[in-house]
Design a protein around this motif. Structure first.
Motif, short mmCIF file in Angstrom:
data_model
loop_
_atom_site.label_atom_id
_atom_site.label_comp_id
_atom_site.label_asym_id
_atom_site.label_seq_id
_atom_site.Cartn_x
_atom_site.Cartn_y
_atom_site.Cartn_z
N LYS A 6 0.81 -1.21 0.00
CA LYS A 6 0.00 0.00 0.00
C LYS A 6 0.85 1.27 0.00
CE LYS A 6 -3.70 -2.25 2.65
NZ LYS A 6 -4.51 -2.18 3.90
N LEU A 7 2.16 1.13 0.20
CA LEU A 7 3.03 2.29 0.40
C LEU A 7 4.02 2.48 -0.74
CD1 LEU A 7 3.89 1.80 4.18
CD2 LEU A 7 2.02 3.14 3.18
N LEU A 55 8.34 5.35 7.26
CA LEU A 55 7.91 4.36 8.24
C LEU A 55 9.11 3.74 8.93
CD1 LEU A 55 5.31 2.98 9.28
CD2 LEU A 55 5.67 1.23 7.53
N ARG A 56 10.13 3.43 8.17
CA ARG A 56 11.35 2.83 8.71
C ARG A 56 12.04 3.76 9.71
NH1 ARG A 56 16.63 3.34 6.87
NH2 ARG A 56 17.99 1.55 7.21
N LEU A 57 12.11 5.04 9.37
CA LEU A 57 12.76 6.00 10.26
C LEU A 57 11.92 6.28 11.51
CD1 LEU A 57 14.22 8.37 7.53
CD2 LEU A 57 15.53 6.88 9.06
N ILE A 97 13.38 13.22 10.45
CA ILE A 97 13.17 12.53 9.18
C ILE A 97 13.27 13.52 8.03
CG2 ILE A 97 11.49 11.26 7.78
CD1 ILE A 97 10.49 10.01 10.43
N ALA A 98 12.66 14.69 8.18
CA ALA A 98 12.72 15.70 7.13
C ALA A 98 14.17 16.06 6.80
CB ALA A 98 11.94 16.95 7.56
N ASP A 127 0.95 4.00 16.19
CA ASP A 127 0.43 2.85 15.43
C ASP A 127 1.30 2.58 14.20
OD1 ASP A 127 -1.74 2.41 17.13
OD2 ASP A 127 -2.99 3.86 16.07
N LEU A 128 1.80 3.65 13.56
CA LEU A 128 2.69 3.47 12.42
C LEU A 128 3.97 2.76 12.85
CD1 LEU A 128 2.45 6.89 10.50
CD2 LEU A 128 1.49 4.69 9.81
N VAL A 129 4.51 3.17 14.00
CA VAL A 129 5.73 2.54 14.52
C VAL A 129 5.49 1.05 14.77
CG1 VAL A 129 7.32 2.44 16.47
CG2 VAL A 129 6.68 4.65 15.48
#
Length: 213
Positions: free
Chosen positions: A142-143, A151-153, A163-164, A192-194
Motif C-alpha cells: 500500500k506504500l 515508516l522505517r525512520l 526525518i525531514a 500505530d505506524l511505529v
C-alpha cells in the motif's frame, strides 16, 4: 566495468569481490552507507550501483532517489535479504533497474549486473511472476518507496523533523506524508505506524546508526 557495492556488512562486500575474482572486466568499488555511497558515486561514476535496501541511516530507497536526482541515467540494482515481492516492486517503482535477493542464487547478482550494464532490467523469474500476479499480501504493497522510508525512520525513533532533515525534505511534506500513511493503513497515530513498522521488520539498521552501534 566499474560496480559500486553499497552495503554495511563487510562479509557482503567480500563475497562480491570473491564473486568477480578473476574477471578483469569488473572493478568492485565499495561504500558502507547512503552518504558515502552518494559521494563515491559522484567521484567514480560507476557503470552499475548495487545498493542494499536496509542501510544504516537512510535506506537504499533514499539513496536511489538521490542518485537518480543527480543522474537520471544511473543504473541501480537493489540488493536485499528480503524476498517479499512488495520490496522489489517498490524498488522498480523508485527507478531501480533490478532487484536481487541475498538469499537467492549468487549467480543472480552477476547476471543482474551484466544485464543492467547493457541497459536492461533484471528480476529473478520467480520474483517477476510474484509481482506480475500480485503474489504479495504485504502491508507494504500500500506504500510508496518514500513512505516505506518514513515508516522505517519512525520505527528507528526519529521525529518528523529529524526525518525531514535526513531525507532532505520539508517538515510540512513529511508531516503530510505521515498523515496520508495513517489514512492508507487505517491507523490513528504515529505510535500505530511505529508498531506496524516493527511488525514488518523495518527500522533496525536506522536505529543502529542512531545508537552508534
Amino acid at each position: 566495468m566499474r560496480v559500486l557495492i553499497v552495503d554495511d556488512h563487510p562479509i557482503v562486500a567480500s563475497g562480491c569481490r570473491a564473486l568477480f575474482f578473476g574477471e578483469p572486466d569488473i572493478v568492485v568499488l565499495e561504500a558502507g552507507d547512503a552518504d558515502s555511497g552518494e559521494q563515491r558515486y559522484i567521484a567514480e561514476r560507476p557503470d552499475v550501483c548495487v545498493v542494499d535496501i536496509n542501510l544504516p541511516g537512510v535506506s537504499g530507497y533514499e539513496l536511489a532517489r538521490r542518485l537518480l536526482a543527480r543522474d537520471p541515467g544511473a543504473r541501480i540494482i537493489m540488493f536485499s535479504m528480503n524476498d517479499d515481492p512488495a520490496f522489489a516492486a517498490r524498488a522498480i517503482e523508485a527507478g531501480a533497474k533490478g532487484y536481487v535477493s541475498k538469499s537467492g542464487d549468487p549467480c543472480d547478482l552477476d547476471r543482474a549486473i551484466r544485464e543492467v550494464a547493457k541497459g536492461g532490467v533484471f528480476l529473478a523469474p520467480a520474483m517477476a511472476r510474484s509481482i506480475a500476479f500480485g503474489g504479495s499480501d504485504s502491508l507494504l504493497d500500500k506504500l510508496s518507496a518514500r513512505e516505506i522510508e518514513i515508516l522505517r525512520l519512525l520505527a528507528a525513533g526519529k521525529s518528523l523533523s529529524e526525518i525531514a532533515w535526513l531525507v532532505r525534505a520539508s517538515y510540512k511534506t513529511i508531516a503530510n506524508t505521515a498523515s496520508l500513511m495513517r489514512q492508507k493503513l487505517g491507523v490513528r497515530s504515529s505510535a500505530d505506524l511505529v508498531r506496524l513498522a516493527i511488525e514488518n521488520r523495518l527500522g533496525a539498521s536506522a536505529r543502529s546508526v542512531a545508537s552508534g552501534s
